[in-house]
Design a protein around this motif. Sequence first.
Motif, PDB file in Angstrom:
ATOM      1  N   ARG A   1      60.159  44.313  14.230  1.00  0.00           N
ATOM      2  CA  ARG A   1      61.305  43.935  13.413  1.00  0.00           C
ATOM      3  C   ARG A   1      60.990  44.217  11.951  1.00  0.00           C
ATOM      4  O   ARG A   1      59.836  44.408  11.574  1.00  0.00           O
TER       5      ARG A   1
ATOM      6  N   GLY B   1      68.038  49.776  15.823  1.00  0.00           N
ATOM      7  CA  GLY B   1      69.274  49.022  15.973  1.00  0.00           C
ATOM      8  C   GLY B   1      69.391  47.854  15.014  1.00  0.00           C
ATOM      9  O   GLY B   1      68.535  47.646  14.156  1.00  0.00           O
ATOM     10  N   GLY B   2      70.452  47.086  15.203  1.00  0.00           N
ATOM     11  CA  GLY B   2      70.698  45.909  14.382  1.00  0.00           C
ATOM     12  C   GLY B   2      71.364  46.220  13.056  1.00  0.00           C
ATOM     13  O   GLY B   2      71.548  45.333  12.220  1.00  0.00           O
ATOM     14  N   GLY B   3      71.755  47.479  12.874  1.00  0.00           N
ATOM     15  CA  GLY B   3      72.365  47.862  11.600  1.00  0.00           C
ATOM     16  C   GLY B   3      73.877  47.856  11.661  1.00  0.00           C
ATOM     17  O   GLY B   3      74.490  47.127  12.438  1.00  0.00           O
TER      18      GLY B   3
ATOM     19  N   SER C   1      75.962  49.939  12.858  1.00  0.00           N
ATOM     20  CA  SER C   1      76.594  50.420  14.096  1.00  0.00           C
ATOM     21  C   SER C   1      76.693  49.324  15.149  1.00  0.00           C
ATOM     22  O   SER C   1      77.271  49.539  16.217  1.00  0.00           O
ATOM     23  N   TYR C   2      76.082  48.183  14.851  1.00  0.00           N
ATOM     24  CA  TYR C   2      76.103  47.015  15.728  1.00  0.00           C
ATOM     25  C   TYR C   2      75.632  47.389  17.131  1.00  0.00           C
ATOM     26  O   TYR C   2      74.510  47.813  17.292  1.00  0.00           O
ATOM     27  N   GLY C   3      76.456  47.292  18.143  1.00  0.00           N
ATOM     28  CA  GLY C   3      76.000  47.552  19.505  1.00  0.00           C
ATOM     29  C   GLY C   3      75.981  49.003  19.904  1.00  0.00           C
ATOM     30  O   GLY C   3      75.513  49.349  20.988  1.00  0.00           O
ATOM     31  N   LYS C   4      76.465  49.863  19.035  1.00  0.00           N
ATOM     32  CA  LYS C   4      76.594  51.278  19.383  1.00  0.00           C
ATOM     33  C   LYS C   4      75.289  51.995  19.041  1.00  0.00           C
ATOM     34  O   LYS C   4      75.171  52.623  18.008  1.00  0.00           O
ATOM     35  N   LEU C   5      74.304  51.898  19.944  1.00  0.00           N
ATOM     36  CA  LEU C   5      72.975  52.423  19.670  1.00  0.00           C
ATOM     37  C   LEU C   5      72.920  53.935  19.783  1.00  0.00           C
ATOM     38  O   LEU C   5      73.619  54.546  20.601  1.00  0.00           O
TER      39      LEU C   5
ATOM     40  N   PHE D   1      70.023  56.802  20.507  1.00  0.00           N
ATOM     41  CA  PHE D   1      68.648  57.057  20.920  1.00  0.00           C
ATOM     42  C   PHE D   1      68.166  58.375  20.329  1.00  0.00           C
ATOM     43  O   PHE D   1      68.948  59.318  20.142  1.00  0.00           O
TER      44      PHE D   1
ATOM     45  N   ASN E   1      67.333  46.822  11.593  1.00  0.00           N
ATOM     46  CA  ASN E   1      66.266  45.826  11.476  1.00  0.00           C
ATOM     47  C   ASN E   1      65.477  45.625  12.764  1.00  0.00           C
ATOM     48  O   ASN E   1      64.657  44.720  12.875  1.00  0.00           O
ATOM     49  N   TYR E   2      65.741  46.490  13.759  1.00  0.00           N
ATOM     50  CA  TYR E   2      65.042  46.368  15.037  1.00  0.00           C
ATOM     51  C   TYR E   2      64.627  47.759  15.493  1.00  0.00           C
ATOM     52  O   TYR E   2      65.462  48.670  15.527  1.00  0.00           O
TER      53      TYR E   2
ATOM     54  N   ASP F   1      58.080  46.885  20.392  1.00  0.00           N
ATOM     55  CA  ASP F   1      59.135  46.857  19.383  1.00  0.00           C
ATOM     56  C   ASP F   1      58.627  46.128  18.145  1.00  0.00           C
ATOM     57  O   ASP F   1      57.621  45.418  18.183  1.00  0.00           O
TER      58      ASP F   1
END
Lengths: 114, 113
Positions: free
Chosen positions: B51, B93-95, B97-101, B103, B31-32, B49
């Motif tokens: 949303r 991000g924001g899916g 995987s949470y904090g595990k981005l 790139f 969502n980001y 960015d």
Amino acid sequence: DGGITQSPKYLFRKEGQNVTLSCEQNLNHDAMYWYRQDPGQGLRLIYYSQIVNDFQKGDIAEGYSVSREKKESFPLTVTSAQKNPTAFYLCASSFNGGGDQPQHFGDGTRLSIL
Amino acid sequence: GENVEQHPSTLSVQEGDSAVIKCTYSDSASNYFPWYKQELGKGPQLIIDIRSNVGEKKDQRIAVTLNKTAKHFSLHITETQPEDSAVYFCAPGGGTSYGKLTFGQGTILTVHP
């Protein structure tokens, strides 16, 4: 000014030696991250920490270790077990660890083998 | 985890032309959608960015568009200038995987005077 400070800018490692890369932030961010960037490549996640005293492995954690004893500090140790450590290392922070906030990056540490 | 593909890997334009870079992702819960610019020897910096509740966002010469149905978002740079030459990365991000981005692999943009 608020931001991320990485030191040193350049670092050289001898065979069998552990080296520690420093990362400090004064943004009052909860989450901090370490990435490795090889020439012409994207960023690969080594470790991340969503809160003090907690951290998780990223995609390429083998041969690396971290600690998060203070909110503002997230040092990365490249151990002798990391056989190919030559790379550009980037530290980042974000307001929270949900992945839905901008990441603020330092200017990196370039590590080379002597 | 999230699969992220970024195209093209290199892009060469004349000053004043437009440039478009596309990022495709796999996690429908993302969502980001940020874009970062990395200059030589520096860390990446956020340039724009968006949303998931917005389809398009513009900031002067740069814009980001989002197609959630097709799971891709794009960076648009108009009236390119030599100082736009850099490497650009996406990092949805924001899916789940949470904090595990993850790139994207990056796009090297070269703007010729």
